[in-house]
Design a protein around this motif. Structure first.
Motif, short mmCIF file in Angstrom:
data_model
loop_
_atom_site.label_atom_id
_atom_site.label_comp_id
_atom_site.label_asym_id
_atom_site.label_seq_id
_atom_site.Cartn_x
_atom_site.Cartn_y
_atom_site.Cartn_z
N THR A 149 -5.06 8.99 21.00
CA THR A 149 -3.96 8.41 20.84
C THR A 149 -3.33 9.70 19.57
OG1 THR A 149 -3.80 6.89 18.89
CG2 THR A 149 -3.98 6.10 21.13
N THR A 185 1.95 3.48 20.97
CA THR A 185 2.31 2.78 22.34
C THR A 185 2.82 2.20 21.90
OG1 THR A 185 0.76 0.44 21.30
CG2 THR A 185 -0.57 2.49 22.26
N THR A 188 -3.30 0.75 19.95
CA THR A 188 -3.96 0.67 20.39
C THR A 188 -3.95 -1.13 20.10
OG1 THR A 188 -6.21 1.22 19.89
CG2 THR A 188 -4.37 3.01 21.22
N TYR A 242 1.28 5.42 26.94
CA TYR A 242 1.21 5.22 25.83
C TYR A 242 0.75 7.49 25.63
CZ TYR A 242 -4.48 6.87 27.00
OH TYR A 242 -5.33 7.40 27.34
N SER A 277 -4.87 1.71 28.44
CA SER A 277 -5.15 1.44 26.78
C SER A 277 -7.03 2.33 26.83
CB SER A 277 -5.58 0.79 26.03
OG SER A 277 -5.53 0.57 24.29
#
Length: 479
Positions: A44, A51, A56, A136, A188
């Motif tokens: 990420t 997110t 996460t 995300y 995720s």
């Protein structure tokens, strides 16, 4: 099934540099009395803005200091959409995933971090009410989402001579691995860059980088998103909390299951029957040793805290928000260090419910609000209520580890079904996480233009607080 990879446009580096200069580096947490934050997920973008719940682990914390308790100025960006996911990439640009008021079409918007202006938009294939809500930003600042056609998309924002554009850079069809009548409601990334997805019927799967999908059937409906930390994935169904991991071949396996009290029915102020919480990982040492949810017990919900690798016996199952006659929540807990914060959404009126949502039990209820802090004891022998306040939060709050403050939007005035859309006043609010005391409020506006619908805000590295509302996004900055 291989991913389809359209040609990608190269971003204009000068624009990114300019944004970075304008934003500055921001203030991150160095001496917070909470924390540590969960580890950065390598799949990420910057933790805290990657997110809907910040990271996460779904901690609902941010490393950045917010606008604070002084004078602030607010500006609204009208998007004719409810905007639950406000994410910010490493380049400073704001990517928000919204659901249009008319037609309920999920739409991605790119916002200018300096002005809040809508730079570009991209509608997606429509799915369920929850489809196109959770997403995300990956480590290339691309929005990762599953659309109504059950395709895993990676959406990039690019600048060329014609201005900004949002484009689907990668498409991975995953529908053939899921039941035809099930919608993806949560996703995720794992630490190995596989994408975990959860479908409404209880199917949980991993999507490998080559597009291979491997699934397991939990057999219980899922209505909330999922959370990932290194080696572990948490999913809450309408009946139980599951902690899973991936086998050597990438297929998901259940490590343990903990059933909870789902109560007599869907409470008013909730969208489904069962827990309204996305699971939250937290802890005082690694930031991941505990996982927590709320149940749906009546008349007062309970906070359940488990050891991530300790199995289904909870450290505590503590009734919370016991001052009002009833309590329940559609909000995920905030958690950091040994502390968990829970808000009461019982009676909160929503303009729409998911298809097939059962009648509420009781049939109606007033929205009284309330917030509480619970701490896990150092010896893990249980949990204790530290404080309970009457703060009437109309949004899921965010705890800043940069300034040790909780940021939210409160409601005042008539907050019934009609009042929340017309006469209720919504205010930027700051809460002391040590005492629960409301430190300051600043009115944003009234009615549906400013109704945050229990959605969570996001704080950027420059201290700007972004709050999604029923009709767009409100930016709050220091005055």
């Amino acid at each position: 099934m291989p991913a389809v990879r359209p040609r990608r446009l190269v971003p204009v580096l000068a624009a990114a540099v300019l944004v970075a200069v304008c934003l500055g580096t921001g203030a991150s947490a160095t001496s917070s009395s909470f924390g540590p934050p969960p580890p950065q997920n390598p799949a990420t973008t910057t933790t805290g803005t990657a997110t809907m719940h910040g990271d996460t682990a779904s901690s609902d914390t941010t490393p950045y200091a917010g606008p604070g308790t002084g004078k602030v100025v607010a500006k609204r960006t009208a998007l004719a959409s409810a905007c639950p996911a406000i994410l910010i990439g490493s380049d400073g640009y704001v990517v928000t995933l919204c659901t249009a008021i008319f037609g309920r079409t999920p739409t991605v918007h790119l916002l200018d971090p300096s002005t809040g202006a809508d730079l570009a938009s991209l509608p997606l294939a429509k799915g369920s009410l929850f489809g196109g809500v959770y997403a995300y930003l990956d480590d290339e600042d691309r929005l990762v989402v599953v659309d109504g056609d059950k395709s895993l998309l990676r959406i990039g924002h690019h600048h060329d001579d014609d201005g900004w554009r949002l484009t689907v850079d990668e498409t991975t069809p995953i529908g053939s691995a899921l039941p035809a009548d099930a919608a993806v409601v949560g996703l995720s990334p794992g630490w190995d860059r596989e994408v975990w997805v959860a479908a409404s019927d209880g199917t949980v799967g991993t999507v490998a980088e080559d597009g291979t999908v491997r699934t397991i059937a939990l057999g219980e409906p899922v209505q909330n998103s999922i959370s990932t930390v290194e080696g572990r994935t948490a999913v809450v169904t309408e009946h139980a909390l599951y902690v899973l991991s991936a086998r050597a071949d990438g297929s998901p396996q259940v490590r343990w299951r903990a059933p909870y009290d789902r109560g007599p029915g869907r409470k008013p102020g909730q969208l489904s029957w069962g827990s309204g919480a996305t699971p939250t990982f937290f802890g005082p040492r690694t930031g991941t040793e505990y996982v927590t949810i709320t149940d749906n017990a009546a008349p007062h919900e309970r906070l359940l805290v488990f050891r991530t690798d300790g199995g289904p016996t909870p450290i505590c199952a503590l009734p919370v928000l016991t001052r009002p006659a009833n309590s329940g929540t559609e909000d995920s807990p905030i958690a950091s260090g040994r502390s968990v914060f829970v808000t009461n959404t019982f009676g909160y009126p929503y303009p729409a419910l998911p298809d097939g949502a059962p009648a509420s039990v009781p049939s109606s209820g007033s929205f009284d609000g309330g917030m509480t802090r619970v701490d896990v004891r150092p010896d893990e022998s249980g949990c204790d209520v530290v404080w309970e306040s009457t703060v009437k939060s109309a949004a899921l709050p965010r705890l800043s580890l940069g300034d040790d403050l909780i940021y939210t939007v409160t409601a005042s005035g008539p907050t019934g079904t009609v009042g929340s859309q017309t006469f209720a006043t919504y205010s930027y609010a700051v809460v002391d996480p040590h005492t629960g005391r409301l430190l300051t409020t600043t009115a944003l506006g009234i009615g549906l233009l400013y109704n945050p619908l229990q959605m969570t805000g996001t704080t950027g590295s420059d201290g700007t607080f972004y709050q999604g509302t029923e009709t767009g996004v409100v930016r709050v900055r220091r005055g």
